[in-house]
Design an enzyme around this catalytic site. Structure first.
Site, PDB file in Angstrom:
ATOM      1  N   ASP A  49      24.164   6.710 -16.587  1.00  0.00           N
ATOM      2  CA  ASP A  49      25.010   5.629 -17.087  1.00  0.00           C
ATOM      3  C   ASP A  49      24.247   4.851 -18.145  1.00  0.00           C
ATOM      4  O   ASP A  49      23.041   5.022 -18.306  1.00  0.00           O
ATOM      5  CB  ASP A  49      25.483   4.704 -15.961  1.00  0.00           C
ATOM      6  CG  ASP A  49      24.341   4.168 -15.122  1.00  0.00           C
ATOM      7  OD1 ASP A  49      23.325   3.718 -15.693  1.00  0.00           O
ATOM      8  OD2 ASP A  49      24.459   4.192 -13.895  1.00  0.00           O
ATOM      9  N   LYS A  72      30.289   6.538 -18.650  1.00  0.00           N
ATOM     10  CA  LYS A  72      31.264   6.530 -17.555  1.00  0.00           C
ATOM     11  C   LYS A  72      31.888   5.149 -17.415  1.00  0.00           C
ATOM     12  O   LYS A  72      31.401   4.173 -17.964  1.00  0.00           O
ATOM     13  CB  LYS A  72      30.589   6.943 -16.243  1.00  0.00           C
ATOM     14  CG  LYS A  72      29.654   5.888 -15.684  1.00  0.00           C
ATOM     15  CD  LYS A  72      29.083   6.292 -14.343  1.00  0.00           C
ATOM     16  CE  LYS A  72      28.237   5.141 -13.814  1.00  0.00           C
ATOM     17  NZ  LYS A  72      27.470   5.481 -12.666  1.00  0.00           N
ATOM     18  N   ASP A  98      17.813   8.686 -12.111  1.00  0.00           N
ATOM     19  CA  ASP A  98      18.404   7.414 -11.704  1.00  0.00           C
ATOM     20  C   ASP A  98      17.461   6.697 -10.747  1.00  0.00           C
ATOM     21  O   ASP A  98      16.466   7.273 -10.296  1.00  0.00           O
ATOM     22  CB  ASP A  98      19.757   7.662 -11.034  1.00  0.00           C
ATOM     23  CG  ASP A  98      20.731   6.509 -11.195  1.00  0.00           C
ATOM     24  OD1 ASP A  98      20.334   5.434 -11.690  1.00  0.00           O
ATOM     25  OD2 ASP A  98      21.898   6.670 -10.808  1.00  0.00           O
ATOM     26  N   THR A 103      26.501   6.882  -2.555  1.00  0.00           N
ATOM     27  CA  THR A 103      27.468   7.874  -2.088  1.00  0.00           C
ATOM     28  C   THR A 103      27.399   9.172  -2.895  1.00  0.00           C
ATOM     29  O   THR A 103      28.064  10.137  -2.561  1.00  0.00           O
ATOM     30  CB  THR A 103      28.907   7.324  -2.164  1.00  0.00           C
ATOM     31  OG1 THR A 103      29.228   7.053  -3.523  1.00  0.00           O
ATOM     32  CG2 THR A 103      29.072   6.069  -1.313  1.00  0.00           C
ATOM     33  N   ALA A 104      26.606   9.169  -3.960  1.00  0.00           N
ATOM     34  CA  ALA A 104      26.373  10.328  -4.835  1.00  0.00           C
ATOM     35  C   ALA A 104      27.592  10.706  -5.673  1.00  0.00           C
ATOM     36  O   ALA A 104      27.572  11.727  -6.354  1.00  0.00           O
ATOM     37  CB  ALA A 104      25.858  11.539  -4.054  1.00  0.00           C
TER      38      ALA A 104
END
Length: 191
Positions: A49, A72, A98, A103-104
């Protein structure tokens, strides 16, 4: 280790040394993909991101690889939608970098988008593997070949997912403690 934002240091009322996990990841990936065997132009570090670009850029420079960014948006909490891939990933091995995986969903969506844009292979790494809810199933079903996490959160929680590998941060903490005790610079750990 690897505070989500460096500004968090201001909320501590005791002295704080911010340790960085990228040193551990650099060592791991440089051994996994040594320059003598692979052309590092065939690799690219990918920020999942826009907020992680600085962290990913620093890692990319240390492993001598290019940089790409996943653009995103989040329509709601714990839901992400990949809009674009900024940078060239076609025919390259990508390393998604990252600081935290919960929650992937974002990471796995990014991996699928990289594959859809022609990536040859996708690896991922993160400092903190919270791995809540459907994280294990998502990682297992994703195009991610290997998910490398630091053991800042107990690794026993990830049993059963063959793609997850943990690296120990104990040597870095031990070295930092020794340097503090000896009054030696901690910054030298990250050069």
């Amino acid at each position: 280790m690897d505070l989500h934002a460096a500004q968090i240091q201001g909320f501590f009322d005791i002295p704080l040394d911010h340790l960085l996990g990228n040193v551990t990841f650099v060592e791991y990936f440089m051994n996994k993909f040594p320059e003598s065997e692979y052309n590092h132009e065939d690799f690219v570090v990918v920020s999942p991101d826009v907020g992680s670009v600085g962290r990913a850029r620093n890692f990319a420079a240390k492993v001598h690889m290019g940089l790409a960014i996943v653009d995103k948006r989040r329509p709601k909490a714990n839901v992400s939608e990949v809009m674009n891939i900024i940078g060239d990933v076609r025919g390259k091995t990508c390393i998604l970098y990252d600081d935290l995986v919960d929650t992937a969903g974002s990471l796995c969506n990014a991996a699928a988008a990289l594959q859809d844009n022609g990536a040859k292979a996708v690896f991922a790494c993160a400092s903190h593997g919270v791995l809540s809810g459907p994280a294990y199933d998502r990682i297992e079903a994703s195009p991610i070949k290997e998910m490398v996490l630091l053991n800042t959160i107990p690794e026993s929680m990830g049993e059963g997912c063959e793609k997850i590998k943990y690296l120990s941060v104990a040597p870095m903490f031990a070295e930092a403690i020794e340097r503090i005790y000896q009054e030696i610079s901690i910054a030298k750990l990250f050069n």
